[in-house]
Design a protein around this motif. Structure first.
Motif, PDB file in Angstrom:
ATOM      1  N   GLY A 265       1.137  -1.146  -0.035  1.00 27.84           N
ATOM      2  CA  GLY A 265      -0.085  -0.339   0.209  1.00 27.84           C
ATOM      3  C   GLY A 265       0.546   1.125  -0.324  1.00 27.84           C
ATOM      4  N   ASP A 266       2.052   1.091   0.651  1.00 27.87           N
ATOM      5  CA  ASP A 266       3.180   2.403   0.177  1.00 27.87           C
ATOM      6  C   ASP A 266       3.444   2.341  -1.194  1.00 27.87           C
ATOM      7  N   PHE A 267       3.980   3.509  -1.928  1.00 31.02           N
ATOM      8  CA  PHE A 267       4.664   3.662  -3.077  1.00 31.02           C
ATOM      9  C   PHE A 267       4.905   4.829  -2.798  1.00 31.02           C
ATOM     10  N   TYR A 268       6.782   4.579  -3.794  1.00 31.54           N
ATOM     11  CA  TYR A 268       7.156   6.046  -3.739  1.00 31.54           C
ATOM     12  C   TYR A 268       6.940   6.822  -5.214  1.00 31.54           C
ATOM     13  N   TRP A 269       7.539   7.967  -6.162  1.00 30.91           N
ATOM     14  CA  TRP A 269       7.250   8.116  -7.718  1.00 30.91           C
ATOM     15  C   TRP A 269       7.882   9.919  -7.601  1.00 30.91           C
ATOM     16  N   PHE A 270       8.320   9.285  -8.430  1.00 33.20           N
ATOM     17  CA  PHE A 270       9.521  10.618  -9.662  1.00 33.20           C
ATOM     18  C   PHE A 270       9.288  10.413 -10.323  1.00 33.20           C
ATOM     19  N   ALA A 271       9.433  12.465 -10.554  1.00 28.74           N
ATOM     20  CA  ALA A 271       9.593  12.396 -12.381  1.00 28.74           C
ATOM     21  C   ALA A 271      10.386  14.197 -12.553  1.00 28.74           C
ATOM     22  N   GLU A 272      10.649  14.270 -13.638  1.00 27.91           N
ATOM     23  CA  GLU A 272      11.742  15.624 -13.964  1.00 27.91           C
ATOM     24  C   GLU A 272      10.329  16.523 -14.173  1.00 27.91           C
ATOM     25  N   VAL A 273      10.395  17.413 -14.940  1.00 25.61           N
ATOM     26  CA  VAL A 273       9.393  18.584 -15.173  1.00 25.61           C
ATOM     27  C   VAL A 273      10.003  19.513 -15.641  1.00 25.61           C
ATOM     28  N   GLU A 274      10.262  20.303 -16.676  1.00 28.23           N
ATOM     29  CA  GLU A 274      10.609  21.542 -16.309  1.00 28.23           C
ATOM     30  C   GLU A 274      11.594  21.831 -15.808  1.00 28.23           C
ATOM     31  N   LYS A 275      12.725  21.148 -15.628  1.00 29.64           N
ATOM     32  CA  LYS A 275      13.725  21.968 -14.464  1.00 29.64           C
ATOM     33  C   LYS A 275      13.699  21.307 -13.814  1.00 29.64           C
ATOM     34  N   LYS A 276      12.558  20.794 -13.102  1.00 29.92           N
ATOM     35  CA  LYS A 276      12.106  20.490 -11.822  1.00 29.92           C
ATOM     36  C   LYS A 276      11.968  18.848 -11.367  1.00 29.92           C
ATOM     37  N   ILE A 277      12.304  18.478 -10.123  1.00 33.36           N
ATOM     38  CA  ILE A 277      12.169  16.995  -9.408  1.00 33.36           C
ATOM     39  C   ILE A 277      11.431  17.050  -8.743  1.00 33.36           C
ATOM     40  N   VAL A 278      10.157  16.227  -8.619  1.00 32.06           N
ATOM     41  CA  VAL A 278       9.484  15.640  -7.937  1.00 32.06           C
ATOM     42  C   VAL A 278       9.880  14.399  -7.608  1.00 32.06           C
ATOM     43  N   LEU A 279       9.534  14.216  -5.818  1.00 31.93           N
ATOM     44  CA  LEU A 279       9.882  12.983  -5.614  1.00 31.93           C
ATOM     45  C   LEU A 279       8.118  13.054  -4.104  1.00 31.93           C
ATOM     46  N   ALA A 280       7.813  11.998  -3.945  1.00 33.37           N
ATOM     47  CA  ALA A 280       7.137  11.560  -3.494  1.00 33.37           C
ATOM     48  C   ALA A 280       6.868   9.993  -3.065  1.00 33.37           C
ATOM     49  N   ALA A 281       7.018  10.131  -1.518  1.00 31.29           N
ATOM     50  CA  ALA A 281       6.456   8.398  -0.789  1.00 31.29           C
ATOM     51  C   ALA A 281       4.687   9.209  -0.205  1.00 31.29           C
ATOM     52  N   VAL A 282       4.087   8.115  -0.623  1.00 34.80           N
ATOM     53  CA  VAL A 282       2.675   7.687  -0.207  1.00 34.80           C
ATOM     54  C   VAL A 282       2.211   6.936   0.184  1.00 34.80           C
ATOM     55  N   ASP A 283       1.596   6.440   1.355  1.00 37.95           N
ATOM     56  CA  ASP A 283       1.472   5.756   2.628  1.00 37.95           C
ATOM     57  C   ASP A 283      -0.307   4.942   2.015  1.00 37.95           C
ATOM     58  N   CYS A 284      -0.793   4.548   1.607  1.00 35.92           N
ATOM     59  CA  CYS A 284      -2.219   4.460   0.801  1.00 35.92           C
ATOM     60  C   CYS A 284      -2.715   3.915   2.167  1.00 35.92           C
ATOM     61  N   THR A 285      -4.222   3.772   2.736  1.00 31.22           N
ATOM     62  CA  THR A 285      -5.304   3.109   2.953  1.00 31.22           C
ATOM     63  C   THR A 285      -4.484   1.198   3.102  1.00 31.22           C
ATOM     64  N   GLY A 286      -4.182   0.783   4.168  1.00 34.56           N
ATOM     65  CA  GLY A 286      -4.489  -0.966   4.248  1.00 34.56           C
ATOM     66  C   GLY A 286      -3.084  -1.375   3.167  1.00 34.56           C
ATOM     67  N   HIS A 287      -3.066  -2.737   3.355  1.00 32.38           N
ATOM     68  CA  HIS A 287      -1.479  -3.117   2.766  1.00 32.38           C
ATOM     69  C   HIS A 287      -2.000  -4.312   1.707  1.00 32.38           C
ATOM     70  N   GLY A 288      -1.465  -4.696   1.179  1.00 36.00           N
ATOM     71  CA  GLY A 288      -1.411  -5.821   0.319  1.00 36.00           C
ATOM     72  C   GLY A 288      -2.207  -5.918  -0.260  1.00 36.00           C
ATOM     73  N   VAL A 289      -3.124  -6.447  -0.945  1.00 30.86           N
ATOM     74  CA  VAL A 289      -4.130  -6.384  -2.381  1.00 30.86           C
ATOM     75  C   VAL A 289      -4.664  -5.141  -2.548  1.00 30.86           C
ATOM     76  N   PRO A 290      -5.886  -4.984  -1.357  1.00 27.09           N
ATOM     77  CA  PRO A 290      -6.422  -3.795  -0.885  1.00 27.09           C
ATOM     78  C   PRO A 290      -5.171  -2.410  -1.312  1.00 27.09           C
ATOM     79  N   GLY A 291      -4.065  -2.464  -0.823  1.00 23.20           N
ATOM     80  CA  GLY A 291      -3.555  -1.372  -0.708  1.00 23.20           C
ATOM     81  C   GLY A 291      -2.626  -0.829  -1.597  1.00 23.20           C
ATOM     82  N   ALA A 292      -2.760  -2.751  -2.629  1.00 27.50           N
ATOM     83  CA  ALA A 292      -2.287  -2.439  -3.767  1.00 27.50           C
ATOM     84  C   ALA A 292      -2.714  -1.197  -5.105  1.00 27.50           C
TER      85      ALA A 292
END
Length: 644
Positions: free
Chosen positions: A437-464
């Protein structure tokens, strides 16, 4: 004689065509009343063409009438032209599959009856479709074939149109000089033809190209020319689009007042015409301007307009992927439950049989003992078979979840990709189950770097499932819409989760905690916004800790609009920062089986922050492993560290 007069009048209308020129359309409408057979087909085609940018429903209606009439009288040239006209109309609507169908029908008719001009236009239109499919090699091939064919029959209008399409293909590939040459050739041809509608289209493309080349004065010059010509010929769709383009340019130059003026005009006209593209572009500029001005009420209003474009937020492919995973999982789970019930029933029947055998024991002792022995063997065989079936079902369920893990791993950014922009970093990512249910995300847009750590409700298949929704929302908001303000990204994600899960209607409470950073290495600035998740950073051996907002992304909240606060940090001096989910602090372990706590995690990160990032990752992993010991992991864990 009548057909000859009509053709001359049609030629004059075509040479002076303006998409919403009432006089031209009125003239064609008058001709339609008296035209017959082939002449009527030509008039209907011209009406469809003149309505292609203004009244799309009228254009479709005239095109369909033309096709029906041309087929009934076997007028092949008019039929090929009608198919191509309707293909252009469907392309303007945005229905590319129907457009492709019409283009191939046009090419088939044109080649069958050797209609050279329509073969040229069909090749040109197919090149356009290859462009939309990103098959640039085939697009250039078909468009150049069309240009050569137009030159052979001296069709200047077709040559100008061909160079426009060629420029678009080069522009999409980032080959701006080649695109500029193609557009300039098209403009030269179209000026010689005095075709104002075509000149307006070409100057608009030149303006957009110069914007991509960062030559804003030239971009404004050509876009202003395009707007003037569009107003002169009353091309409302073009006016709305050009106003949106000018608003974006003035915003980039810092002239917010002019940007707002053009964006509001574009939005108002776009809503009248229901042109989604201009509505989206204008509302995006307005949302960014008001977010910059910290007028969050208006920023959210315009961001909400963007979110109403459902196809711009959450594409059908993602829904299909989620539904297929969910259906497979539910089917296999239910089948396993049915098998277990059948097993229980069989055991009950066995017990009953044994009782009956016991009652008959006195009369048939030897026979009964033999029967019982044989029956036990049968039962054991049944039990063995049932156990094998259950094991197979469990293997299938596990295989499905492993397949879901491969999908999840595919959309998580690789460390190698992140290292291209942030060489000194580590990611400690440890799901509780196979999928997370956790995931991290990354992108480079217009010379800016976007970085995120996200914790979704639940874990396992529902969290996914929730993580897949979150990942798609970030792709749409940051990559497709170009939003790089962390507080606006979180607000847009919140609206997206509400909409996708229909939380107001279903009272669904699923949500996401998120820590989101935007790093501007050029200007040495780090911007952070958090939904319950914090940011920890260290400068000059001093630790700073910024808490996220109390609100989550998603869930039903008393507040009509969730406002996330942006924090700006100067990173002109060496800075190490960390973002993390609550999995590590909330993990039970140690000698007293207590939570690790955020306080201890802060102390750990501070004690190792001067070490190389690879070494930090090893120490974080080792600390977690030692703390958990023989206890079970209770949640997904994500810790990300970066040195800038």
């Amino acid at each position: 004689m009548q057909r000859f007069v009509i053709i001359i009048l049609l030629l004059l209308c075509h040479l002076s065509a303006k998409p919403q020129n009432k006089a031209v359309i009125d003239s064609l409408s008058d001709l339609l009343k008296s035209a017959k057979d082939t002449s009527k087909v030509l008039v209907l085609n011209q009406l469809a063409w003149n309505y292609r940018n203004s009244d799309l429903s009228q254009a479709v209606a005239y095109g369909e009438q033309s096709i029906a009439l041309a087929q009934s009288i076997k007028y092949h040239r008019g039929l090929a032209e009608a198919y191509n006209m309707l293909g252009v109309v469907q392309r303007n609507i945005g229905n590319y599959s129907k457009a492709t169908d019409f283009y191939f029908k046009a090419l088939q008719v044109a080649e069958q009856y050797n209609i050279t001009q329509q073969i040229s236009y069909s090749n040109l239109n197919l090149g356009d479709i290859f462009k939309y499919q990103k098959n640039y090699e085939q697009a250039v091939l078909y468009i150049n074939k069309a240009i050569q064919s137009f030159e052979n029959i001296k069709d200047q209008r077709g040559i100008g149109y061909g160079y426009i399409r060629l420029g678009e293909v080069y522009q999409e590939q980032g080959l701006y000089q080649e695109a500029l040459k193609a557009y300039e050739k098209s403009l030269e041809v179209r000026i010689s033809l005095k075709d104002k509608s075509a000149i307006e289209s070409t100057t608009n493309r030149l303006g957009n190209l110069y914007e991509l080349m960062n030559d804003y004065p030239q971009a404004i010059k050509y876009l202003t020319q395009s707007l003037e010509i569009g107003s002169e010929i009353n091309d409302l769709k073009s006016i709305a689009g050009t106003q949106a383009d000018l608003s974006r340019l003035y915003f980039k130059q810092g002239d917010d007042d002019k940007a707002i003026e053009y964006a509001e005009q574009s939005l108002e006209l776009g809503q009248k015409l229901d042109t989604r593209e201009s509505i989206k572009r204008a509302s995006q500029v307005l949302a960014e301007i008001y977010a910059k001005k910290e007028n969050y009420k208006k920023a959210y209003y315009y961001q909400s307009i963007l979110m109403e474009m459902k196809d711009s937020l959450f594409n059908q492919e993602s829904f299909i992927r989620i539904n297929n995973l969910q259906k497979n999982y539910e089917t296999q789970r239910k089948q396993a439950e049915i098998d277990l019930l059948n097993k229980d029933k069989q055991i009950q029947n066995l017990i009953l049989n044994i009782l009956i055998g016991g009652l008959l024991l006195f009369l048939f002792l030897v026979f009964a003992l033999y029967r019982i022995n044989r029956h036990r063997k049968n039962v054991n065989q049944i039990l063995n078979n049932q156990n094998k079936i259950i094991e197979k079902r469990n293997e299938d369920i596990t295989a499905s979840i492993n397949y879901a893990k491969r999908i999840q791993d595919a959309y998580l950014p690789s460390s190698e990709r992140i290292a291209k922009y942030l060489p000194e970093h580590f990611i400690f990512f440890k799901p509780r189950d196979i999928v997370s249910g956790d995931f991290y995300w990354f992108a480079e847009v217009e010379k800016k770097i976007v970085l995120a750590a996200v914790d979704c409700t639940g874990h396992g298949v529902p969290g996914a499932f929730m993580s897949l929704i979150g990942n798609n929302l970030l792709n749409q908001i940051v990559l497709n819409m170009g939003v790089t303000m962390p507080e606006v990204i979180l607000s847009a994600m919140n609206a997206g989760v509400n909409e996708v899960l229909q939380q107001k209607q279903t009272q669904n409470r699923d949500s996401m905690d998120a820590a989101l950073c935007v790093i501007d290495l050029k200007n040495k600035v780090l911007e952070f916004a958090g939904a319950k998740s914090p940011l920890l950073y260290i400068q000059n051996n001093q630790l700073y800790f910024i808490k996220g907002n109390k609100s989550t992304v998603g869930d039903i909240d008393r507040e009509e609009v969730k406002i996330f606060v942006k924090h700006t940090i100067d990173i002109s001096i060496p800075t190490t920062f960390y973002i993390f989910s609550d999995g590590f602090p909330d993990q039970f372990g140690g000698s007293e089986n207590k939570k690790f706590l955020t306080k201890n995690l802060k102390e750990l990160l501070f004690s190792i922050h001067q070490r190389p990032m690879k070494e930090q990752e090893i120490l974080v992993q080792a600390t977690f492993r030692d703390w958990i010991g023989d206890y079970s992991q209770i949640d997904d864990v994500t810790v990300i560290g970066v040195k800038v």
